[in-house]
Design an enzyme around this catalytic site. Structure first.
Site, PDB file in Angstrom:
ATOM      1  N   ASP A 104      -0.914  -3.823  -5.924  1.00 49.89           N
ATOM      2  CA  ASP A 104      -0.120  -2.875  -6.705  1.00 49.89           C
ATOM      3  C   ASP A 104       1.335  -3.241  -6.449  1.00 49.89           C
ATOM      4  O   ASP A 104       1.991  -2.690  -5.576  1.00 49.89           O
ATOM      5  CB  ASP A 104      -0.431  -1.447  -6.278  1.00 49.89           C
ATOM      6  CG  ASP A 104       0.261  -0.421  -7.154  1.00 49.89           C
ATOM      7  OD1 ASP A 104       0.282  -0.615  -8.381  1.00 49.89           O
ATOM      8  OD2 ASP A 104       0.772   0.575  -6.614  1.00 49.89           O
ATOM      9  N   GLU A 134       2.037  -2.598   4.380  1.00 52.39           N
ATOM     10  CA  GLU A 134       3.330  -2.273   3.790  1.00 52.39           C
ATOM     11  C   GLU A 134       4.404  -3.019   4.559  1.00 52.39           C
ATOM     12  O   GLU A 134       4.476  -2.918   5.788  1.00 52.39           O
ATOM     13  CB  GLU A 134       3.583  -0.769   3.838  1.00 52.39           C
ATOM     14  CG  GLU A 134       4.965  -0.355   3.387  1.00 52.39           C
ATOM     15  CD  GLU A 134       5.333  -0.861   1.995  1.00 52.39           C
ATOM     16  OE1 GLU A 134       6.460  -1.381   1.826  1.00 52.39           O
ATOM     17  OE2 GLU A 134       4.495  -0.747   1.076  1.00 52.39           O
ATOM     18  N   LYS A 183      -3.268   4.780  -3.564  1.00 53.08           N
ATOM     19  CA  LYS A 183      -4.392   3.915  -3.914  1.00 53.08           C
ATOM     20  C   LYS A 183      -5.236   3.586  -2.678  1.00 53.08           C
ATOM     21  O   LYS A 183      -6.458   3.441  -2.777  1.00 53.08           O
ATOM     22  CB  LYS A 183      -3.891   2.657  -4.614  1.00 53.08           C
ATOM     23  CG  LYS A 183      -3.255   2.955  -5.974  1.00 53.08           C
ATOM     24  CD  LYS A 183      -2.682   1.715  -6.622  1.00 53.08           C
ATOM     25  CE  LYS A 183      -2.126   2.042  -8.014  1.00 53.08           C
ATOM     26  NZ  LYS A 183      -0.987   2.988  -7.964  1.00 53.08           N
ATOM     27  N   ALA A 201       0.771  -1.246   0.000  1.00 56.93           N
ATOM     28  CA  ALA A 201       0.000   0.000   0.000  1.00 56.93           C
ATOM     29  C   ALA A 201       0.802   1.296   0.000  1.00 56.93           C
ATOM     30  O   ALA A 201       0.288   2.320  -0.452  1.00 56.93           O
ATOM     31  CB  ALA A 201      -0.952   0.002   1.200  1.00 56.93           C
ATOM     32  N   ALA A 202       2.021   1.325   0.537  1.00 60.95           N
ATOM     33  CA  ALA A 202       2.736   2.601   0.660  1.00 60.95           C
ATOM     34  C   ALA A 202       3.026   3.181  -0.726  1.00 60.95           C
ATOM     35  O   ALA A 202       3.265   2.433  -1.670  1.00 60.95           O
ATOM     36  CB  ALA A 202       4.035   2.397   1.440  1.00 60.95           C
ATOM     37  N   PRO A 203       2.973   4.516  -0.827  1.00 64.04           N
ATOM     38  CA  PRO A 203       2.789   5.507   0.238  1.00 64.04           C
ATOM     39  C   PRO A 203       1.338   5.791   0.610  1.00 64.04           C
ATOM     40  O   PRO A 203       1.074   6.554   1.530  1.00 64.04           O
ATOM     41  CB  PRO A 203       3.434   6.762  -0.352  1.00 64.04           C
ATOM     42  CG  PRO A 203       3.199   6.633  -1.821  1.00 64.04           C
ATOM     43  CD  PRO A 203       3.325   5.165  -2.117  1.00 64.04           C
ATOM     44  N   GLY A 204       0.377   5.215  -0.139  1.00 60.71           N
ATOM     45  CA  GLY A 204      -1.016   5.369   0.246  1.00 60.71           C
ATOM     46  C   GLY A 204      -1.912   6.004  -0.798  1.00 60.71           C
ATOM     47  O   GLY A 204      -3.086   6.270  -0.517  1.00 60.71           O
ATOM     48  N   CYS A 215       3.649  -0.571 -12.369  1.00 60.51           N
ATOM     49  CA  CYS A 215       4.000   0.633 -13.137  1.00 60.51           C
ATOM     50  C   CYS A 215       5.205   0.310 -14.016  1.00 60.51           C
ATOM     51  O   CYS A 215       6.162   1.074 -14.089  1.00 60.51           O
ATOM     52  CB  CYS A 215       4.272   1.818 -12.212  1.00 60.51           C
ATOM     53  SG  CYS A 215       5.575   1.547 -10.994  1.00 60.51           S
TER      54      CYS A 215
END
Length: 438
Positions: free
Chosen positions: A177, A132, A114, A109-112, A230
């Site tokens: 992600d 994270e 999404k 999840a980091a940095p947040g 990405c």
């Protein structure tokens, strides 16, 4: 200098579009933001910021930034009204389509960016678990969740395998992600260029498989998952989806009716239904795949945390300041509130469970910055300050302003940016030192 091996791979991938891709690398990184659905709306945010209205195709509340203004130093950012995000990065949550009342896991999840996007679409209803594995990045995740005012978010700092153990079959939706080789970040981060190698691409692909296995275990039957990266490499994208479907036959790739991106590469197993976004299409670069775990809908239940008694000083403070949450939890002198029952995290390392309201210190209740930033319940009383005073406040300075004695919410144009303790004429600054502007 971009690796010649990388460029040859991209040329083989894009063929006649390769010159357009090379030209896109010469363009500046596109900046963007989302406004916070939990705290504001489109009309207000543009009145407050003066930004030009340039909608993003990737999220309904996403917009492009056309100047180099230091948005992170604005009071609107401190109040959690906006979140800086590369525009196409919001596409994965648009595809996931989270809804209020669901139980959702953001596994990496980091940095947040999404996580906050998921939370705002949940409207503080249901439960979002954000994880994270890196401790430092996890603290950044926590800060962003708190600033955004999310009242139904559990933050974990754990290996995905342990979450799979303690939350098996629990979630309606899972977002992966995945950490990747970052080929889509070349315009934004020079290190992404410097660190690229085929060995790293293959190492990332292997790590992603392990993460996907954990995500599968967390997802309940009939649940939905989005896998995103990405990066552009087939090894980390379509090839991993072929592996995932082969390893877990009840996983199916779903069609996505999106107004952005293009089809993925057809490697069999329906991978053409995946989405790709290249820099030529307005984003830095993303891969998105929507998946479903087949079977009859079912889910596991987790026990609630056992709470200590609420200290009378804390109870009195919350009553006087009109702070009311459906659920409260007290542990080791810390008081938490939330909009979802406070379930156990098993043996996972729990960083934050919904909203930290405050801490007992020497028989006195000390409120938290997070309580004042919450979108669910802003404490009273409050004091309104000017935008110029807000800048001084965010730098940690004392503010000369009359207010009711005691703790009070510090607001700018009706939006809380933190709190202070007033003696009647002076506001003693309580803005977190780690977040102050330099």
């Amino acid at each position: 200098m971009i690796s010649e091996e990388y460029l040859k791979r991209m040329q083989d991938m894009l063929k006649e579009e390769y010159p357009a891709y090379l030209a896109s690398l010469e363009q500046p990184h596109q900046r963007g933001f989302r406004y916070n659905l939990l705290k504001t709306d489109e009309e207000e945010i543009f009145n407050l910021t003066g930004f030009a209205k340039r909608p993003s195709p990737f999220a309904s509340n996403g917009f492009l930034l056309e100047d180099e203004k230091a948005v992170g130093a604005m009071w609107q950012h401190a109040a959690g009204l906006i979140y800086l995000q590369e525009p196409s990065a919001s596409a994965a949550v648009t595809v996931l389509d989270p809804r209020p009342g669901m139980k959702i896991l953001d596994l990496c999840a980091a940095p947040g960016s999404k996580s906050t996007e998921i939370a705002e679409r949940m409207g503080n209803e249901g439960l979002l678990v954000c994880n994270e594995i890196d401790p430092k990045r996890c603290q950044i995740l926590r800060e962003n969740i708190e600033r955004y005012g999310c009242a139904n978010v559990m933050v974990l700092n754990e290996d995905p395998r342990n979450i799979a153990r303690d939350f098996a079959g629990y979630f309606d939706m899972v977002l992966v992600d995945a950490p990747c080789s970052g080929e889509g970040m070349f315009r934004k981060h020079e290190k992404a260029v410097e660190n690229w190698s085929l060995e790293n691409v293959l190492a990332c692909a292997r790590r992603q498989k392990h993460i996907l296995a954990s995500a599968y275990a967390c997802l309940k039957k009939c649940g939905r998952m989005v896998y995103s990266t990405c990066t552009f490499s087939r090894e980390e994208n379509e090839e991993n989806m072929v592996w995932f479907k082969t390893e877990y036959p009840d996983i199916k790739i779903q069609h996505v009716d999106a107004a952005f991106g293009r089809h993925g590469f057809d490697l069999g197993n329906n991978t053409a239904e995946c989405l790709r976004i290249f820099p030529m299409e307005g984003g830095d670069g993303h891969f998105i795949c929507l998946l479903k775990k087949e079977g009859e809908e079912e889910g596991t239940r987790l026990p609630l945390l056992e709470s200590d008694a609420i200290p009378k000083e804390a109870g009195q403070f919350l009553k006087e300041h009109k702070v009311s949450y459906p659920y409260l939890y007290v542990h080791q002198d810390k008081v938490y509130g939330g909009t979802y029952p406070l379930i156990t995290a098993g043996h996972c390392h729990l960083i934050r469970h919904q909203v930290l309201l405050g801490t007992m210190k020497n028989h006195r209740f000390e409120p938290s910055h997070a309580m004042y930033l919450s979108s669910f319940c802003t404490p009273v009383p409050s004091v309104e300050i000017t935008e110029q005073q807000a800048d001084a406040y965010m730098h940690g300075m004392t503010i000369n302003e009359k207010a009711q004695k005691g703790e009070c919410a510090v607001c700018v144009r009706g939006h809380c940016i933190g709190y202070a303790k007033s003696d009647g004429t002076i506001l003693k600054n309580k803005y977190p030192k780690a977040q102050r502007l330099q």
